[in-house]
Scaffold this motif. Structure first.
Motif: not given
Length: 675
Positions: A15-20, A632-648
């Motif tokens: 699901l979430f993949v870590a980065t360096i 609200m930047m954290g919200k934008l990130m989370t809302d974006s992730l939900v869209t990619w997971a749910k709608d794509y």
């Protein structure tokens, strides 16, 4: 222009993949003033003018020039006067050769006939104001002066400014934090439209302001970064509300016993905007963007510091619809919304017009901007489009196709790939029109598609797609882009100064010419340099809009075609037996301020970008950092992730520079798509 390469993490988890996470020096220079002494520069020039050297004298309050240097580049053909040896990497600026009465002395070697140099004075992520600067030597000469806190160069020595940076912080509706020395009194000054001015010699404020006394008071329950700041409380005067306060210029001043100002700075608003609007008034729970109902839509934009917001609607040809400039009203939580549902909005293009004070520019700007919550875009992302992802742009069988499962995280075998590179090899059996496109996956005789199928049979079960969200630096108009299979003539039409243009090979393709060069030859390097910024080669670490697929990978970048084609790619990979991980880059934006490719910073200046202690945008990621610690930047990130997971139906995410996001936000975001 700021740029540095970063590595790509190649290890993933479900699901979430870590980065360096790269270590970087986050120490910041902190200065305080506890004296009313006026610092005067010497009128003596630090270095005589010579024909092939330009000299910049840089004066700082603390007289400490260690690490402060000039980032110099030559990308603008109208301002490329520095020699190649003077061009710098961001991490290795041109340092002072000496120190004199007017500060550090910086000598820049010039090309013959040079008239202009592009530069930024900085120390790591701390920069002098003004962004990218150009030194016009025809107007200013070759010996100039720069003082801390000012953007403009001067032909003569200038005094150090009492007013410098944006070092104060609005904590909530009645509290201020400021890293300041002792003084006899402190004040906050409000100016509706900016323009604060002070006489540096007398310490007298010369602009018309509303003064608000500050009372020293210990800070409680503040972020760790402000724990060593002095705390102050204030009461708003009659006629001034917190809404009024945050939409103008705020300046903090410290005065001595004679009433002279000896220290002054601007105010960062983000913690206060979170406390008042995002949390107390509930903006964090608002649905934002174009919210569709049937064929109509309502529009919501969070812009608590804006003086006015309007909605502009455009038809399919991107012509403004007559009478379709719609006023928006401000809610108590700082969200602007259309006063009623907009009929027949589905499929229309739109932009917001935002009037807001920009502290970095010290001016009120009225700018049109796309929606940070855009779900569909015009070509080159100039306009947002209203779309209903629940019913539109779905390939056949999208809703019912089966998504493979991997029961154990350890069983994942992950293949990281770039869509364009995967599907653009010459002679691979596919059509040229689909090379590098989402739809290349549909051509079963293409060698890359055959290879993907065979890899599933050999145990591969996860595809990690490098960045496929909307990026800023690939032109989505094929006529304005040059590919390897395009002719030299097309390159020369778009870049007439290319070295190859006078060699008589105009009808040859770029690929044919390159095949005739040695791979390490100067000719090959020169051709690739002339092609740079015109071709489509890009790993995509320059986000423009976080929640729309990139248009250059679609057969047509305009509108919903990119959405359907990206969904087709996801579905076909699922049908092959792959789960799909998507690379995401929420840690920075391509641009900030009022640049053409800036979105967030045009709407709420100084909020969505992470600022250092002096109020300048941090750039530890490579570019303009985002402040995902702000609600609200954290919200934008989370809302974006939900869209990619749910709608794509994206199955997981690999986060670029994940350490730039707060741990709790990452944990919260992990849960949201599941819910």
């Amino acid at each position: 222009m700021e740029f540095k390469f970063k590595k790509i993490a190649r290890f993933s988890v479900p699901l979430f993949v870590a980065t360096i996470l790269f270590a970087c020096d986050t120490s910041e220079l902190k200065t305080t003033s506890d004296s009313d002494e006026v610092l005067e520069p010497s009128p003596i020039e630090s270095n005589p003018e010579v024909s092939n050297i330009a000299t910049l004298n840089y004066l700082r309050k603390d007289a400490n020039y260690d690490g402060w240097g000039l980032h110099i580049w030559n990308d603008d053909p109208n301002c490329d006067g520095a020699t190649d040896s003077a061009v710098t990497d961001w991490d290795n600026p041109l340092l002072a050769i000496s120190e004199g009465e007017n500060g550090g002395v910086y000598d820049i070697p010039l090309k013959p006939g040079a008239t202009c140099v592009t530069y930024i004075m900085h120390k790591g992520g701390e920069k002098e104001p003004g962004g990218d600067r150009q030194w016009d030597m025809q107007s200013l000469g070759k010996n100039v002066y720069l003082v801390q806190g000012k953007a403009d160069l001067s032909m003569t020595p200038s005094a150090l400014s009492v007013y410098e940076g944006t070092k104060g912080v609005l904590i909530d509706a009645t509290s201020i934090a400021w890293q300041v020395g002792s003084a006899d009194s402190y004040e906050m000054h409000y100016l509706e439209n900016g323009g604060f001015e002070i006489n540096d010699n007398t310490g007298v404020i010369t602009s018309e302001t509303i003064a608000i006394p500050l009372i020293e008071d210990a800070l409680t329950d503040v972020a760790k970064r402000y724990s060593d700041y002095a705390g102050f409380t204030f009461s708003l005067p009659e006629g001034i509300s917190i809404d009024t306060l945050v939409n103008g210029q705020l300046v903090l001043v410290a005065k001595n016993a004679q009433g002279q100002v000896f220290d002054a700075t601007g105010v960062q608003l983000a913690p206060g905007l979170d406390a008042v609007y995002a949390i107390s008034e509930g903006a964090q729970n608002e649905a934002l963007g174009a919210i569709v109902s049937g064929n109509g839509a309502s529009f919501k934009l969070w812009a608590p510091t804006a003086k006015n917001v309007s909605l502009y609607l455009y038809d399919d040809n991107l012509n403004m619809i007559p009478g379709a400039v719609l006023p928006m009203r401000r809610k108590a939580n700082g969200t602007w919304e259309t006063e009623q549902m907009v009929a027949d909005a589905l499929g229309k293009y739109y932009r917001y017009e935002v009037t807001v004070y920009h502290s970095a520019l010290d001016s009120v700007e009225t700018l049109q901007v796309t929606d940070p919550y855009s779900l569909s875009l015009s070509s080159n992302s100039l306009y947002s489009q209203v779309v209903d992802l629940s019913i539109e742009a779905k390939p056949v069988d999208w809703d019912t196709h089966i998504i493979p499962t991997v029961n154990n995280p350890e069983a994942q075998v992950i293949y990281e790939t770039h869509l364009r590179d995967l599907s653009s090899a010459p002679g691979d059996g596919g059509t040229d029109e689909l090379d590098g496109k989402y739809m290349a996956i549909t051509e079963t005789e293409r060698e890359s598609v055959k290879q993907l199928t065979s890899l599933v049979a050999n145990g591969l079960n996860v595809i990690h797609l490098m960045n496929v969200f909307d990026i800023a630096t690939v032109n989505e108009d094929p006529a304005l882009r040059v590919e390897l299979n395009d002719t030299v003539a097309k390159l020369c039409k778009l870049n007439a100064s290319a070295n190859i243009c006078d060699t008589g090979v105009g009808q040859s393709t770029i690929r044919e010419v390159l095949e005739g060069y040695g791979p390490q030859s100067a000719d090959a390097q020169a051709l690739m340099n002339d092609l740079r910024m015109l071709d489509s080669f890009n790993w995509g670490y320059d986000p423009f809009h976080y929640t729309t697929p990139e248009g250059s990978y679609a057969t047509n970048a305009k509108g919903t075609i990119r959405i359907e084609e990206f969904r087709t790619l996801i579905m076909k990979l699922h049908e092959m037996g792959y789960r799909v991980i998507m690379d995401v880059v929420y840690n920075h934006t391509n641009s900030a301020g009022i640049d053409d490719k800036s979105v967030l910073d045009k709407i709420v200046p100084g909020y969505y970008q992470r600022l250092n202690a002096s109020g300048y945008i941090e750039t530890s990621t490579c570019c303009s950092n985002t402040a995902t610690e702000n609600v609200m930047m954290g919200k934008l990130m989370t809302d974006s992730l939900v869209t990619w997971a749910k709608d794509y139906k994206v199955d997981g995410f690999r986060f670029d520079l994940m350490g730039h996001q707060p741990k709790q936000l990452m944990l919260d975001s992990l849960v949201m798509p599941l819910n």
